[in-house]
Design an enzyme around this catalytic site. Sequence first.
Site, PDB file in Angstrom:
ATOM      1  N   ASP A 102       0.870  -1.173   0.000  1.00  0.00           N
ATOM      2  CA  ASP A 102       0.000   0.000   0.000  1.00  0.00           C
ATOM      3  C   ASP A 102       0.904   1.220   0.000  1.00  0.00           C
ATOM      4  O   ASP A 102       2.125   1.103   0.142  1.00  0.00           O
ATOM      5  CB  ASP A 102      -0.976  -0.048   1.166  1.00  0.00           C
ATOM      6  CG  ASP A 102      -0.332   0.415   2.438  1.00  0.00           C
ATOM      7  OD1 ASP A 102      -1.048   0.656   3.394  1.00  0.00           O
ATOM      8  OD2 ASP A 102       0.904   0.527   2.462  1.00  0.00           O
ATOM      9  N   SER A 103       0.339   2.390  -0.161  1.00  0.00           N
ATOM     10  CA  SER A 103       1.186   3.546  -0.529  1.00  0.00           C
ATOM     11  C   SER A 103       1.613   4.366   0.690  1.00  0.00           C
ATOM     12  O   SER A 103       2.355   5.326   0.567  1.00  0.00           O
ATOM     13  CB  SER A 103       0.391   4.471  -1.453  1.00  0.00           C
ATOM     14  OG  SER A 103      -0.751   4.927  -0.725  1.00  0.00           O
ATOM     15  N   GLY A 104       1.127   4.010   1.856  1.00  0.00           N
ATOM     16  CA  GLY A 104       1.498   4.798   3.027  1.00  0.00           C
ATOM     17  C   GLY A 104       0.445   5.807   3.408  1.00  0.00           C
ATOM     18  O   GLY A 104       0.470   6.348   4.511  1.00  0.00           O
ATOM     19  N   PHE A 106      -2.679   5.546   4.331  1.00  0.00           N
ATOM     20  CA  PHE A 106      -3.436   5.208   5.548  1.00  0.00           C
ATOM     21  C   PHE A 106      -2.576   5.345   6.794  1.00  0.00           C
ATOM     22  O   PHE A 106      -2.974   5.917   7.795  1.00  0.00           O
ATOM     23  CB  PHE A 106      -3.952   3.770   5.426  1.00  0.00           C
ATOM     24  CG  PHE A 106      -4.746   3.301   6.610  1.00  0.00           C
ATOM     25  CD1 PHE A 106      -4.202   2.392   7.512  1.00  0.00           C
ATOM     26  CD2 PHE A 106      -6.030   3.775   6.837  1.00  0.00           C
ATOM     27  CE1 PHE A 106      -4.934   1.947   8.600  1.00  0.00           C
ATOM     28  CE2 PHE A 106      -6.767   3.337   7.934  1.00  0.00           C
ATOM     29  CZ  PHE A 106      -6.220   2.428   8.809  1.00  0.00           C
ATOM     30  N   ASP A 156      -2.862   8.256  -1.456  1.00  0.00           N
ATOM     31  CA  ASP A 156      -4.207   8.799  -1.226  1.00  0.00           C
ATOM     32  C   ASP A 156      -4.320   9.321   0.194  1.00  0.00           C
ATOM     33  O   ASP A 156      -3.443   9.088   1.030  1.00  0.00           O
ATOM     34  CB  ASP A 156      -5.236   7.685  -1.438  1.00  0.00           C
ATOM     35  CG  ASP A 156      -5.081   6.577  -0.388  1.00  0.00           C
ATOM     36  OD1 ASP A 156      -3.919   6.305   0.016  1.00  0.00           O
ATOM     37  OD2 ASP A 156      -6.091   6.029   0.053  1.00  0.00           O
ATOM     38  N   GLN A 198     -12.066   7.032  -2.833  1.00  0.00           N
ATOM     39  CA  GLN A 198     -12.386   7.592  -1.527  1.00  0.00           C
ATOM     40  C   GLN A 198     -13.816   8.147  -1.564  1.00  0.00           C
ATOM     41  O   GLN A 198     -14.678   7.561  -2.217  1.00  0.00           O
ATOM     42  CB  GLN A 198     -11.351   8.662  -1.143  1.00  0.00           C
ATOM     43  CG  GLN A 198      -9.952   8.095  -0.867  1.00  0.00           C
ATOM     44  CD  GLN A 198      -9.870   7.259   0.389  1.00  0.00           C
ATOM     45  OE1 GLN A 198     -10.775   7.267   1.231  1.00  0.00           O
ATOM     46  NE2 GLN A 198      -8.801   6.482   0.529  1.00  0.00           N
ATOM     47  N   ASP A 275      -7.588  -7.393   2.583  1.00  0.00           N
ATOM     48  CA  ASP A 275      -6.444  -7.549   3.501  1.00  0.00           C
ATOM     49  C   ASP A 275      -6.927  -7.114   4.881  1.00  0.00           C
ATOM     50  O   ASP A 275      -7.811  -6.234   4.986  1.00  0.00           O
ATOM     51  CB  ASP A 275      -5.261  -6.671   3.072  1.00  0.00           C
ATOM     52  CG  ASP A 275      -5.381  -5.265   3.647  1.00  0.00           C
ATOM     53  OD1 ASP A 275      -6.016  -4.424   2.983  1.00  0.00           O
ATOM     54  OD2 ASP A 275      -4.905  -5.034   4.787  1.00  0.00           O
ATOM     55  N   CYS A 313     -10.920 -28.321  10.879  1.00  0.00           N
ATOM     56  CA  CYS A 313      -9.933 -27.427  10.261  1.00  0.00           C
ATOM     57  C   CYS A 313      -8.698 -28.220   9.839  1.00  0.00           C
ATOM     58  O   CYS A 313      -8.215 -29.066  10.588  1.00  0.00           O
ATOM     59  CB  CYS A 313      -9.528 -26.332  11.259  1.00  0.00           C
ATOM     60  SG  CYS A 313      -8.264 -25.206  10.626  1.00  0.00           S
ATOM     61  N   CYS A 315      -5.697 -27.059   9.338  1.00  0.00           N
ATOM     62  CA  CYS A 315      -4.430 -26.331   9.549  1.00  0.00           C
ATOM     63  C   CYS A 315      -3.498 -27.134  10.449  1.00  0.00           C
ATOM     64  O   CYS A 315      -3.904 -28.049  11.174  1.00  0.00           O
ATOM     65  CB  CYS A 315      -4.710 -24.950  10.142  1.00  0.00           C
ATOM     66  SG  CYS A 315      -4.813 -24.879  11.936  1.00  0.00           S
ATOM     67  N   CYS A 318      -4.614 -27.318  14.178  1.00  0.00           N
ATOM     68  CA  CYS A 318      -5.762 -28.168  14.477  1.00  0.00           C
ATOM     69  C   CYS A 318      -5.491 -29.648  14.189  1.00  0.00           C
ATOM     70  O   CYS A 318      -6.105 -30.524  14.796  1.00  0.00           O
ATOM     71  CB  CYS A 318      -6.982 -27.709  13.681  1.00  0.00           C
ATOM     72  SG  CYS A 318      -7.540 -26.085  14.193  1.00  0.00           S
ATOM     73  N   HIS A 344      -3.577 -20.892  12.563  1.00  0.00           N
ATOM     74  CA  HIS A 344      -4.994 -21.266  12.458  1.00  0.00           C
ATOM     75  C   HIS A 344      -5.833 -20.128  11.866  1.00  0.00           C
ATOM     76  O   HIS A 344      -6.634 -20.333  10.936  1.00  0.00           O
ATOM     77  CB  HIS A 344      -5.570 -21.666  13.818  1.00  0.00           C
ATOM     78  CG  HIS A 344      -7.065 -21.766  13.774  1.00  0.00           C
ATOM     79  ND1 HIS A 344      -7.729 -22.857  13.231  1.00  0.00           N
ATOM     80  CD2 HIS A 344      -8.017 -20.867  14.107  1.00  0.00           C
ATOM     81  CE1 HIS A 344      -9.041 -22.644  13.257  1.00  0.00           C
ATOM     82  NE2 HIS A 344      -9.247 -21.430  13.788  1.00  0.00           N
TER      83      HIS A 344
END
Length: 378
Positions: A102-104, A106, A156, A198, A275, A313, A315, A318, A344
Amino acid sequence: TCAFAGQKKVLAAYEEAVKCGYSGARAGRLHTPHGVFDTPMFMPVGTQATVKAVSPRELKEMGAQIILSNTYHLYLRPGTELVAEAGGLHRFMDWDGGILTDSGGFQVFSLGPLRKITEEGAAFRSHIDGSTQFLSPEIAIKAQMNLGADIIMAFDECIPYPAEYQYAKLSTERTTRWAERSQKAHTRSGQALFAIVQGGMYQDLRRVSANDLVSLDFPGYGIGGLSVGEPKPVMYEMLEQTVPLLPENKPRYLMGVGTPDCLVEAVRYGIDMFDCVFPTRVARNGTAMTKSGRLVVKNAAYAKDFLPIDENCGCYACQNFSRAYIRHLLKADEIFGLRLTTIHNLYFLLDFTKKMRQAILEDRFLSFREEFLAQYCK
Ligand SMILES: CNc1nc2cc(C(N)=O)ccc2[nH]1
Ligand SMILES: [Zn+2]
């Protein structure tokens, strides 16, 4: 299949957007220099060039396709030129799957104290050493070209919630100008630059932002400024306003989301990529994610519970360990405990997106969504 000809600098070619259900859920495939990946997809967050507590080999084993790293953090430490000298982020962290940075935008607005925003960019103080720093579209794009991710994001402003209409309007218009500057600064072929929609929580600003960015013609679109404290119905309403304006044959990425109930709703509106730090963050305080909601495995109730977190599960945690054992490790502050809950939770979300994709391909997504929501308590 959607043709995707004539897009410049595009590697996130989008095909097989199979539409199903009344609202636009779709199963697609994302082409990048590091492979072809299935959507809907969840991207584990590896903020500082590592997904906390798990190795690249474990990520591969659990089915991770693309992971996210944060430009803000790597720009401040160890520096993006250093990562470039190391051969780029894939080499540096030994990950041969996809990477999205991401571009920073946030982080500057959420981490950097005392920030100042001008047309040029954002001045802020580093949360690491308090030094004065500055990010602009040009600096953020250069940093991401140095890191060498497969998909990078335009610089942004993530508008805080709540925000006055006038502020949201001016900020959104500036984010569109910053998107154009990001595009001009992006000269690295073999990398897809996504814009970020946005508009705050205002339907008209969301539509203007989406339309303006679509006319600038990006290979994919992030939807930003959501999951910032607004009620979930407001988030869904913004999706309803925004997603239909985005090209069907391009990926849509809902940033910072989220929990399974949000994922299944967002997929219904046509979102492809997600994400969120939630699965890895709550794992570190001993909370496991299950299809019935959260299970705080650290609780005394599980002291003699010799069943796995989730019997169904697949994983590593588990398949091999009990709740009693994991609880013991967490109480004893053993690092392996955090690793097991993290493994998990990541597996749970990765598997959940795989199940959504299968349901879409078999044209039974809406019943899948109903059944899941009926069982899952938030
Ligand atoms: C956890 N919520 C969240 N909202 C986000 C918005 C952005 C954005 N660029 O607007 C980025 C990351 C985000 N994470
Ligand atoms: Zn598990």
